[in-house]
Scaffold this motif. Structure first.
Motif, PDB file in Angstrom:
ATOM      1  N   PHE A   1     -31.792  80.053 -29.736  1.00  0.00           N
ATOM      2  CA  PHE A   1     -30.931  80.973 -28.990  1.00  0.00           C
ATOM      3  C   PHE A   1     -30.381  80.293 -27.738  1.00  0.00           C
ATOM      4  CE2 PHE A   1     -30.285  84.127 -25.677  1.00  0.00           C
ATOM      5  CZ  PHE A   1     -29.509  85.088 -26.318  1.00  0.00           C
ATOM      6  N   LEU A   2     -31.254  79.667 -26.956  1.00  0.00           N
ATOM      7  CA  LEU A   2     -30.824  79.041 -25.703  1.00  0.00           C
ATOM      8  C   LEU A   2     -29.860  77.882 -25.965  1.00  0.00           C
ATOM      9  CD1 LEU A   2     -34.172  78.988 -23.677  1.00  0.00           C
ATOM     10  CD2 LEU A   2     -32.236  80.539 -23.383  1.00  0.00           C
ATOM     11  N   VAL A   3     -30.163  77.058 -26.970  1.00  0.00           N
ATOM     12  CA  VAL A   3     -29.297  75.918 -27.272  1.00  0.00           C
ATOM     13  C   VAL A   3     -27.939  76.394 -27.779  1.00  0.00           C
ATOM     14  CG1 VAL A   3     -29.000  73.937 -28.815  1.00  0.00           C
ATOM     15  CG2 VAL A   3     -31.184  74.290 -27.648  1.00  0.00           C
ATOM     16  N   GLN A   4     -27.942  77.448 -28.600  1.00  0.00           N
ATOM     17  CA  GLN A   4     -26.673  77.987 -29.109  1.00  0.00           C
ATOM     18  C   GLN A   4     -25.786  78.467 -27.963  1.00  0.00           C
ATOM     19  OE1 GLN A   4     -25.021  78.165 -31.896  1.00  0.00           O
ATOM     20  NE2 GLN A   4     -23.470  79.663 -31.292  1.00  0.00           N
ATOM     21  N   VAL A   5     -26.358  79.244 -27.052  1.00  0.00           N
ATOM     22  CA  VAL A   5     -25.577  79.750 -25.924  1.00  0.00           C
ATOM     23  C   VAL A   5     -25.140  78.600 -25.020  1.00  0.00           C
ATOM     24  CG1 VAL A   5     -25.661  81.174 -23.840  1.00  0.00           C
ATOM     25  CG2 VAL A   5     -26.647  82.033 -25.971  1.00  0.00           C
ATOM     26  N   ALA A   6     -26.049  77.645 -24.778  1.00  0.00           N
ATOM     27  CA  ALA A   6     -25.729  76.530 -23.883  1.00  0.00           C
ATOM     28  C   ALA A   6     -24.643  75.631 -24.443  1.00  0.00           C
ATOM     29  CB  ALA A   6     -26.992  75.717 -23.598  1.00  0.00           C
TER      30      ALA A   6
ATOM     31  N   GLY B   1     -41.115  80.632 -30.383  1.00  0.00           N
ATOM     32  CA  GLY B   1     -40.595  79.500 -29.605  1.00  0.00           C
ATOM     33  C   GLY B   1     -39.368  78.885 -30.253  1.00  0.00           C
ATOM     34  N   ALA B   2     -39.384  78.755 -31.580  1.00  0.00           N
ATOM     35  CA  ALA B   2     -38.230  78.194 -32.284  1.00  0.00           C
ATOM     36  C   ALA B   2     -37.028  79.114 -32.174  1.00  0.00           C
ATOM     37  CB  ALA B   2     -38.573  77.956 -33.757  1.00  0.00           C
ATOM     38  N   LEU B   3     -37.269  80.421 -32.265  1.00  0.00           N
ATOM     39  CA  LEU B   3     -36.177  81.384 -32.148  1.00  0.00           C
ATOM     40  C   LEU B   3     -35.573  81.334 -30.746  1.00  0.00           C
ATOM     41  CD1 LEU B   3     -34.736  83.566 -33.824  1.00  0.00           C
ATOM     42  CD2 LEU B   3     -36.371  85.220 -32.893  1.00  0.00           C
ATOM     43  N   LEU B   4     -36.429  81.259 -29.729  1.00  0.00           N
ATOM     44  CA  LEU B   4     -35.942  81.173 -28.354  1.00  0.00           C
ATOM     45  C   LEU B   4     -35.187  79.873 -28.122  1.00  0.00           C
ATOM     46  CD1 LEU B   4     -35.762  82.153 -25.433  1.00  0.00           C
ATOM     47  CD2 LEU B   4     -38.044  81.174 -25.050  1.00  0.00           C
ATOM     48  N   ALA B   5     -35.716  78.761 -28.628  1.00  0.00           N
ATOM     49  CA  ALA B   5     -35.044  77.470 -28.457  1.00  0.00           C
ATOM     50  C   ALA B   5     -33.667  77.485 -29.105  1.00  0.00           C
ATOM     51  CB  ALA B   5     -35.900  76.348 -29.045  1.00  0.00           C
TER      52      ALA B   5
ATOM     53  N   LEU C   1     -36.560  73.658 -21.762  1.00  0.00           N
ATOM     54  CA  LEU C   1     -36.660  73.091 -23.106  1.00  0.00           C
ATOM     55  C   LEU C   1     -36.127  71.656 -23.069  1.00  0.00           C
ATOM     56  CD1 LEU C   1     -37.064  73.431 -26.245  1.00  0.00           C
ATOM     57  CD2 LEU C   1     -34.638  74.101 -26.307  1.00  0.00           C
ATOM     58  N   THR C   2     -36.967  70.703 -23.427  1.00  0.00           N
ATOM     59  CA  THR C   2     -36.517  69.315 -23.534  1.00  0.00           C
ATOM     60  C   THR C   2     -35.714  69.167 -24.818  1.00  0.00           C
ATOM     61  OG1 THR C   2     -38.442  68.479 -22.326  1.00  0.00           O
ATOM     62  CG2 THR C   2     -37.241  66.899 -23.687  1.00  0.00           C
TER      63      THR C   2
END
Length: 356
Positions: free
Chosen positions: A182-187, A176-180, A97-98
């Motif tokens: 999720f990943l940004v929150q964890v990161a 895609g928005a939900l996955l983005a 994800l950019t």
């Protein structure tokens, strides 16, 4: 174990390693980064105008079957050549994800321009190329959040995934928005999760990634039924969390928002050993308890807090709260304030003894 180059978390927290090239001499930074990429993804031949002083950072977060890597780096060009594939094949997919900057991805004859909020997908077992350019013509660092997924962990046939390689997928709408998010929150906030959460968080990421990839293939039937069910549960729960303050939120409203029948929604939650209504109620009560215990909100009326989380009727809120917690909201708030006072008093005593 920790060095000047790497920092790892302690027990009880998500296992993660932070690598910061600015912890070593400028002349050594680019070589260090090449080693980071080789260890966390598929080895690439990288070129950059910043090799003399490559200020970059990677935080590698272990989530059970997958890794999430939060990258920040100067502008670069990377190529995974056929020779590199022959030399090392970790058998992984990379879903990137950019977050900041622009990029170009190419693999399997497909090339895509990428901007913030867009995913691209690579197979590390095949040659591919990538270019990342930060903002202001490369002067600001590029940022990406990457899920590194073993081939065997993704429940989709490799031959079906080929059309997606090097392609562009939205991270601003739908799954895609939900996955983005999720990943940004964890990161960005790995400290908010415990080691015991890792496997479940990894499963959620895999379910969302599998469903997003399946939908872009127009082949959602290729995604196992249970994976699709769990992904839909995560999507529904996210919707409920975003709309808790709406007093009109109801199971029917949730079902309509996801274009499924009310009966299907209830069946979805049966496997979660809950009901939609109880999930909404319990989440609202949890938010109310949090605010009632917050010293910064002690002057806010209880009813204002209840209304904020979807309980506009004072009497109804009091009945629901008492039925679950066996006491009134006011008594619970007073008890939390007294508990906080005792904890602070004990901490002050310990600090005084330590100072002596």
């Amino acid at each position: 174990m920790s060095t000047g180059r790497e920092r790892r978390t302690g027990a009880g927290m998500l296992r993660r390693t932070t690598i910061d090239t600015e912890q070593v001499a400028a002349a050594d930074r680019f070589d260090m980064w090449l080693d980071v990429v080789a260890r966390t993804a598929s080895p690439l031949r990288i070129r950059t105008e910043h090799a003399h002083d490559f200020a970059a950072r990677a935080e590698i977060i272990e989530l059970g079957p997958i890794q999430v890597v939060n990258y920040r780096y100067p502008s670069l060009d990377g190529v995974r050549t056929p020779k590199l594939v022959r030399q090392s094949d970790p058998e992984i997919y990379t879903l990137a994800l950019t977050v900041n900057g622009d990029g170009v991805a190419n693999q399997a004859g497909q090339s895509s321009l990428l901007g913030p909020g867009e995913f691209t997908f690579y197979d590390g077992s095949r040659p591919h190329g990538v270019r990342h350019l930060g903002d202001d013509d490369g002067r600001e660092p590029a940022r990406s959040v990457v899920a590194i997924i073993p081939h065997g962990a993704l429940p989709l046939p490799p031959d079906r995934l080929a059309p997606l390689l090097g392609g562009r997928m939205s991270g601003t709408e739908g799954i895609g928005a939900l996955l983005a998010h999720f990943l940004v929150q964890v990161a960005n906030h790995p400290e908010q999760y415990h080691a015991a959460d890792a496997a479940r968080l990894g499963t959620v990421a895999l379910d969302l990634a599998s469903t997003m990839l399946g939908r872009h293939l127009v082949a959602e039937d290729a995604v196992p039924t249970e994976v699709r069910r769990r992904a839909l549960v995560t999507q529904v729960q996210g919707y409920i969390q975003r709309h808790l303050g709406d007093a009109t939120l109801s199971p029917q409203m949730v079902a309509d928002a996801h274009h499924i029948s009310l009966r299907s929604l209830h069946r979805l939650f049966q496997a979660e050993e809950s009901t939609v209504a109880s999930y909404i109620r319990d989440l609202r009560l949890a938010r109310c308890r949090h605010d009632l215990a917050d010293p910064g909100l002690r002057h806010h009326p209880i009813q204002a807090i209840a209304a904020r989380w979807g309980f506009p009727d004072k009497a109804h809120f009091s009945r629901v709260f008492r039925s679950v917690h066996g006491t009134t909201p006011q008594a619970w708030r007073a008890g939390q304030a007294e508990l906080a006072r005792k904890v602070n008093s004990t901490a002050s005593t310990v600090n005084r003894v330590g100072a002596d």
